[in-house]
Design an enzyme around this catalytic site. Structure first.
Site, short mmCIF file in Angstrom:
data_model
loop_
_atom_site.label_atom_id
_atom_site.label_comp_id
_atom_site.label_asym_id
_atom_site.label_seq_id
_atom_site.Cartn_x
_atom_site.Cartn_y
_atom_site.Cartn_z
CG MET A 82 -2.58 68.33 57.05
SD MET A 82 -3.07 68.56 58.55
CE MET A 82 -2.07 67.45 59.56
N GLY A 83 1.34 69.07 54.21
CA GLY A 83 2.58 69.19 53.76
C GLY A 83 3.52 68.50 54.59
CG LEU A 105 4.65 67.26 50.78
CD1 LEU A 105 4.44 67.69 49.24
CD2 LEU A 105 3.10 66.73 51.12
CG HIS A 146 2.70 63.30 51.90
ND1 HIS A 146 3.53 63.66 52.93
CD2 HIS A 146 1.55 63.51 52.47
CE1 HIS A 146 3.03 63.76 53.93
NE2 HIS A 146 1.84 63.77 53.91
CE LYS A 159 1.43 56.98 59.94
NZ LYS A 159 0.76 58.17 60.11
CG ASP A 160 -3.64 58.96 58.21
OD1 ASP A 160 -3.50 59.35 59.37
OD2 ASP A 160 -2.72 59.34 57.26
CD GLN A 194 -7.39 61.45 57.39
OE1 GLN A 194 -7.25 62.39 58.41
NE2 GLN A 194 -6.36 61.51 56.42
CB SER A 254 4.32 65.30 58.46
OG SER A 254 3.76 64.96 57.00
P1 AMP Z 1 -1.23 64.18 55.92
O1 AMP Z 1 -0.14 65.22 55.20
O2 AMP Z 1 -0.75 63.77 57.01
O3 AMP Z 1 -2.65 64.88 56.33
O4 AMP Z 1 -1.63 63.17 54.79
C1 AMP Z 1 -2.06 63.37 53.50
C2 AMP Z 1 -2.25 62.07 52.94
O5 AMP Z 1 -0.93 61.14 52.88
C3 AMP Z 1 -3.24 61.35 53.75
O6 AMP Z 1 -4.08 60.74 52.80
C4 AMP Z 1 -2.47 60.22 54.40
O7 AMP Z 1 -3.20 59.06 54.72
C5 AMP Z 1 -1.33 59.96 53.39
N1 AMP Z 1 -0.19 59.50 53.98
C6 AMP Z 1 0.53 59.72 55.11
N2 AMP Z 1 1.51 58.92 55.56
C7 AMP Z 1 1.50 58.07 54.47
C8 AMP Z 1 2.34 56.94 54.27
N3 AMP Z 1 3.36 56.74 54.93
N4 AMP Z 1 2.28 56.31 52.96
C9 AMP Z 1 1.23 56.44 52.24
N5 AMP Z 1 0.24 57.43 52.49
C10 AMP Z 1 0.58 58.13 53.54
#
Ligand code: AMP
Length: 285
Positions: free
Chosen positions: A30-31, A33, A37, A151-152, A155, A190
């Site tokens: 979702m940006g 970054l 990410h 982290k998720d 999900q 983010s």
């Molecule tokens: P998001 O932009 O929050 O939707 O995250 C996009 C992807 O990045 C998802 O698969 C998240 O689980 C992963 N992500 C978010 N935070 C972290 C982190 N701290 N370390 C590794 N991956 C992450």
């Protein structure tokens, strides 16, 4: 890096690559970054011919409209960061491109128990929205592998179930990558940029209590540990949604430690109006 805003243009481009037998890895985001990410994109790059990333702040997965409104957007910086990380293709669709018939009529995904607990319970509709956007993105990109962050944690389980529901289990490999953390242990997110200075200093308490519970696994009773953790977070001003110790393969809460099973400690809590989630995995002994 080639940037696409239209589904058809992206699909035409990926079709030419797949004819020549190239493998495609996909990193949906979702940006706004951060290094977490980027670590996914770098792993993807190592394991695939083509790395595709997407940036789309998905309105369908925000149960709280204010959270959607305040979601950070840093698109110029994100494009430069992904290019530097060696990403080959960036998909940057509009809402209309992802949901051409609008947001109203949504399919229902049967996620069973997963939707009634933890994030599912505290963010009603959230995982329906996650499935909706992921189904669409997977149909558009048709990757061989996808890269998700631990982290998720929940999900990852939901998306795995979705891939199964879509009948793509044999076609898409799901890779779950480790959580990247700030030097004080705070999981990169983010939403962290929305923490003020005082909250930012307190935010690492989540990681500290996760670590404390992990260090006491098999020693202290789970119920007492959750109570201690809750008290500590509350004393720092957190409003806790949940602290749970669960079987890592089902997310069923554990009443007692079971060293024969992988377990996971999961926390969600607000600091002011910023909601933070984190987890720690405990492998079976
Ligand atoms: P998001 O932009 O929050 O939707 O995250 C996009 C992807 O990045 C998802 O698969 C998240 O689980 C992963 N992500 C978010 N935070 C972290 C982190 N701290 N370390 C590794 N991956 C992450």
């Amino acid at each position: 890096m080639i940037l696409f805003k239209k589904v058809n243009d992206l699909r035409n481009y990926l079709d030419t690559l797949s004819i020549s037998g190239k493998t495609t890895g996909f990193v949906p985001t979702m940006g706004a970054l951060h290094a977490g990410h980027i670590s996914l994109a770098e792993t993807c790059k190592k394991e695939n011919d083509i790395t595709v990333s997407s940036i789309f702040v998905n309105p369908a997965q925000f149960n709280d409209p204010l959270d959607f409104e305040k979601y950070p957007i840093t698109i110029e910086k994100d494009i430069a960061t992904l290019e530097k990380a060696g990403c080959d293709v960036l998909f940057l669709p509009t809402i209309k491109e992802i949901y051409p018939t609008g947001l109203q009529q949504s399919p229902h995904y049967d996620l069973g128990y997963l939707e009634t607990i933890l994030e599912g319970k505290f963010r009603p509709g959230h995982y329906q929205g996650v499935c909706r956007v992921m189904e669409r993105l997977l149909e558009i990109v048709r990757p061989h592998q996808i890269y998700l962050g631990q982290k998720d944690f929940q999900q990852c389980m939901v998306i795995s179930l979705l891939v199964e529901i879509m009948g793509l289990r044999d076609k898409i490999k799901i890779n779950i990558c480790p959580t990247l953390r700030e030097p004080d242990g705070l999981a990169m997110s983010s939403r962290n940029v929305r923490l003020n200075k005082e909250s930012r200093e307190k935010a690492s308490t989540i990681f500290q209590v996760l670590q404390y519970i992990k260090d006491n696994n098999g020693i202290k009773d789970p119920t007492n540990l959750k109570k201690e953790a809750g008290d500590r977070l509350a004393s720092k001003g957190f409003k806790v949604d949940y602290i749970e110790i669960s079987d890592a393969s089902t997310l069923q809460p554990l009443q007692n430690w079971d060293k024969k099973k992988h377990s996971v400690i999961l926390i969600a809590a607000f600091l002011n109006d910023v909601r933070l989630i984190d987890n720690l995995f405990i492998p079976a002994a």
